[in-house]
Design a protein around this motif. Structure first.
Motif, short mmCIF file in Angstrom:
data_model
loop_
_atom_site.label_atom_id
_atom_site.label_comp_id
_atom_site.label_asym_id
_atom_site.label_seq_id
_atom_site.Cartn_x
_atom_site.Cartn_y
_atom_site.Cartn_z
N ILE A 4 0.83 -1.20 0.00
CA ILE A 4 0.00 0.00 0.00
C ILE A 4 0.87 1.25 0.00
O ILE A 4 0.64 2.19 -0.77
CB ILE A 4 -0.94 -0.01 1.23
CG1 ILE A 4 -1.94 -1.15 1.11
CG2 ILE A 4 -1.65 1.33 1.36
CD1 ILE A 4 -2.61 -1.52 2.42
N MET A 5 1.88 1.23 0.87
CA MET A 5 2.74 2.41 0.94
C MET A 5 3.55 2.58 -0.35
O MET A 5 3.82 3.71 -0.76
CB MET A 5 3.70 2.33 2.15
CG MET A 5 3.01 2.35 3.51
SD MET A 5 1.75 3.64 3.70
CE MET A 5 2.69 5.14 3.41
N VAL A 7 2.52 1.94 -3.30
CA VAL A 7 1.60 2.55 -4.27
C VAL A 7 1.38 4.02 -3.95
O VAL A 7 1.47 4.88 -4.84
CB VAL A 7 0.24 1.79 -4.28
CG1 VAL A 7 -0.79 2.59 -5.04
CG2 VAL A 7 0.43 0.42 -4.90
N THR A 8 1.09 4.34 -2.69
CA THR A 8 0.82 5.74 -2.35
C THR A 8 2.06 6.60 -2.58
O THR A 8 1.96 7.73 -3.07
CB THR A 8 0.35 5.90 -0.90
OG1 THR A 8 1.32 5.39 0.01
CG2 THR A 8 -0.96 5.17 -0.67
N MET A 11 2.64 7.32 -6.28
CA MET A 11 1.72 8.31 -6.84
C MET A 11 1.86 9.69 -6.23
O MET A 11 1.08 10.59 -6.56
CB MET A 11 0.28 7.84 -6.64
CG MET A 11 -0.11 6.67 -7.52
SD MET A 11 -1.84 6.28 -7.24
CE MET A 11 -2.09 5.01 -8.46
N VAL A 17 2.83 10.71 -11.79
CA VAL A 17 1.41 10.67 -12.14
C VAL A 17 1.23 10.94 -13.62
O VAL A 17 0.43 10.30 -14.31
CB VAL A 17 0.62 11.68 -11.27
CG1 VAL A 17 -0.78 11.88 -11.80
CG2 VAL A 17 0.58 11.21 -9.82
N ASP A 77 -4.65 -6.29 -6.63
CA ASP A 77 -5.81 -5.39 -6.57
C ASP A 77 -5.47 -4.03 -5.97
O ASP A 77 -6.03 -3.01 -6.38
CB ASP A 77 -6.94 -6.04 -5.77
CG ASP A 77 -8.19 -5.17 -5.80
OD1 ASP A 77 -8.57 -4.63 -4.74
OD2 ASP A 77 -8.75 -5.01 -6.91
N VAL A 78 -4.57 -4.01 -5.00
CA VAL A 78 -4.21 -2.74 -4.39
C VAL A 78 -3.69 -1.76 -5.43
O VAL A 78 -4.03 -0.57 -5.43
CB VAL A 78 -3.20 -2.93 -3.23
CG1 VAL A 78 -1.91 -3.54 -3.71
CG2 VAL A 78 -2.96 -1.62 -2.51
N SER A 81 -6.70 -1.06 -8.35
CA SER A 81 -7.78 -0.16 -7.94
C SER A 81 -7.27 1.26 -7.67
O SER A 81 -8.00 2.24 -7.90
CB SER A 81 -8.52 -0.71 -6.72
OG SER A 81 -7.64 -1.12 -5.71
N ALA A 82 -6.06 1.35 -7.21
CA ALA A 82 -5.48 2.70 -7.03
C ALA A 82 -5.32 3.37 -8.39
O ALA A 82 -5.58 4.57 -8.53
CB ALA A 82 -4.13 2.61 -6.32
N TRP A 85 -8.60 4.57 -9.58
CA TRP A 85 -8.94 5.82 -8.87
C TRP A 85 -8.23 7.01 -9.52
O TRP A 85 -8.85 8.04 -9.83
CB TRP A 85 -8.53 5.72 -7.40
CG TRP A 85 -8.60 7.03 -6.68
CD1 TRP A 85 -9.70 7.63 -6.15
CD2 TRP A 85 -7.50 7.95 -6.45
NE1 TRP A 85 -9.37 8.86 -5.60
CE2 TRP A 85 -8.03 9.07 -5.77
CE3 TRP A 85 -6.14 7.92 -6.76
CZ2 TRP A 85 -7.24 10.16 -5.39
CZ3 TRP A 85 -5.36 8.99 -6.38
CH2 TRP A 85 -5.89 10.10 -5.70
N LEU A 86 -6.93 6.84 -9.72
CA LEU A 86 -6.13 7.94 -10.26
C LEU A 86 -6.63 8.36 -11.64
O LEU A 86 -6.88 9.53 -11.90
CB LEU A 86 -4.66 7.53 -10.34
CG LEU A 86 -3.72 8.60 -10.89
CD1 LEU A 86 -3.58 9.73 -9.89
CD2 LEU A 86 -2.37 8.02 -11.24
N HIS A 89 -9.92 10.21 -11.80
CA HIS A 89 -9.95 11.58 -11.29
C HIS A 89 -9.02 12.55 -11.98
O HIS A 89 -9.13 13.76 -11.83
CB HIS A 89 -9.67 11.57 -9.78
CG HIS A 89 -10.80 10.99 -9.01
ND1 HIS A 89 -10.84 9.65 -8.65
CD2 HIS A 89 -11.95 11.53 -8.56
CE1 HIS A 89 -11.96 9.42 -7.99
NE2 HIS A 89 -12.66 10.53 -7.93
N ILE A 90 -8.09 12.01 -12.76
CA ILE A 90 -7.08 12.88 -13.36
C ILE A 90 -7.43 13.30 -14.77
O ILE A 90 -6.81 14.20 -15.32
CB ILE A 90 -5.71 12.15 -13.36
CG1 ILE A 90 -4.59 13.17 -13.41
CG2 ILE A 90 -5.57 11.19 -14.52
CD1 ILE A 90 -3.77 13.31 -12.21
#
Lengths: 142, 142
Positions: A4-5, A7-8, A11, A17, A77-78, A81-82, A85-86, A89-90
């Motif tokens: 998770i970290m 990925v975050t 981005m 991005v 999936d982590v 799906s991220a 999301w990106l 919204h982008i």
DNA sequence: AGCATATTTCGCCATATAACGAAATAATTC
DNA sequence: GAATTATTTCGTTATATGGCGAAATATGCT
């Protein structure tokens, strides 16, 4: 937690991005990503490495050329799906729309010509466009 | 673009992710977040400020106490859906499960006692637990 | 094999960031 | 009002990070 970290953090940089958004169009050669961002080849390579570690992208080599694309069906999936999301919204961001237009022009250029230009070959008459404003750190070298 | 980057950057720090996960349980007082993370009050405050700027959380003041919770129905979609992504994928992480258990204990402590203990009052006989391993930067002051 | 080329890795540097303690601010108590 | 208390803001420091150029590596051409 590590995934998770990864990925975050991947981005959390604007240029990364932008790279992801550029790959939304489909698989793309590194040289075109370099042209798009105006960053040094080594910088683009490092960014791609971070994105790959986070399983957001994957690459394949073809001769001298390296192509990258957004990770497909085998993505965890982590990451998948991220990414969803990106990209959702982008898509209307002015910067990304601008990138999209430039990318259309870039894709029209012969990859051989483009790549050669980036390595500073004196044989290529095409002039390099001035770099977009993406300078942030460690640029003002003495 | 700015909103998106605010969200991705906000989630790029592990302690901030832990704070968000702690708020998943419901509204919580700053003093309890300080106890959970073991960070200095000023550090927790700064992290909360970043999360608030990204519209991931919102706060309310009650007397001396400040309570924070995950942004509710008035949250912009970019923030709300990113939060959904995070909470969905973080729930089984060992670190977060550990935090959850500690949080249950922390919530049992009288807030008055807890808050007073954090300000170093000598009148509180309760001993401060040793800090969890979250030291990363700027800690080893000479 | 030597040279050219695309990309990655390495080393360095300027700036950003997370951490802390002290000071400032706001609310409560006596 | 003075003292206490919870939180935020400010200033400083150690470390992380994004940028670049040079070197290394892998592929293609002659």
């Amino acid at each position: 937690m590590f995934e998770i970290m990864a990925v975050t953090r991947a981005m959390a940089d604007e240029n990364r991005v932008r790279l992801l958004a550029a790959m939304d169009r489909g698989e793309i050669c590194v040289c075109r990503l370099i042209e798009l961002t105006g960053l040094a080849p080594s910088t683009v390579s490092k960014h791609l490495s971070i994105l790959r570690s986070a399983r957001l992208i994957e690459g394949r080599k073809q001769g001298r050329w390296m192509y990258y694309r957004l990770t497909g069906g085998n993505a965890p999936d982590v990451a998948a799906s991220a990414l969803a999301w990106l990209l959702e919204h982008i898509k209307d961001s002015p910067r990304i729309l601008e990138d999209r237009q430039r990318l259309e022009e870039i894709m029209k250029t012969d990859p051989d010509v483009l790549c050669r230009r980036q390595t500073g070959s004196s044989k290529d008459p095409l002039k390099r466009k001035s770099k977009p404003k993406n300078l942030r750190k460690g640029v003002n070298k003495t």
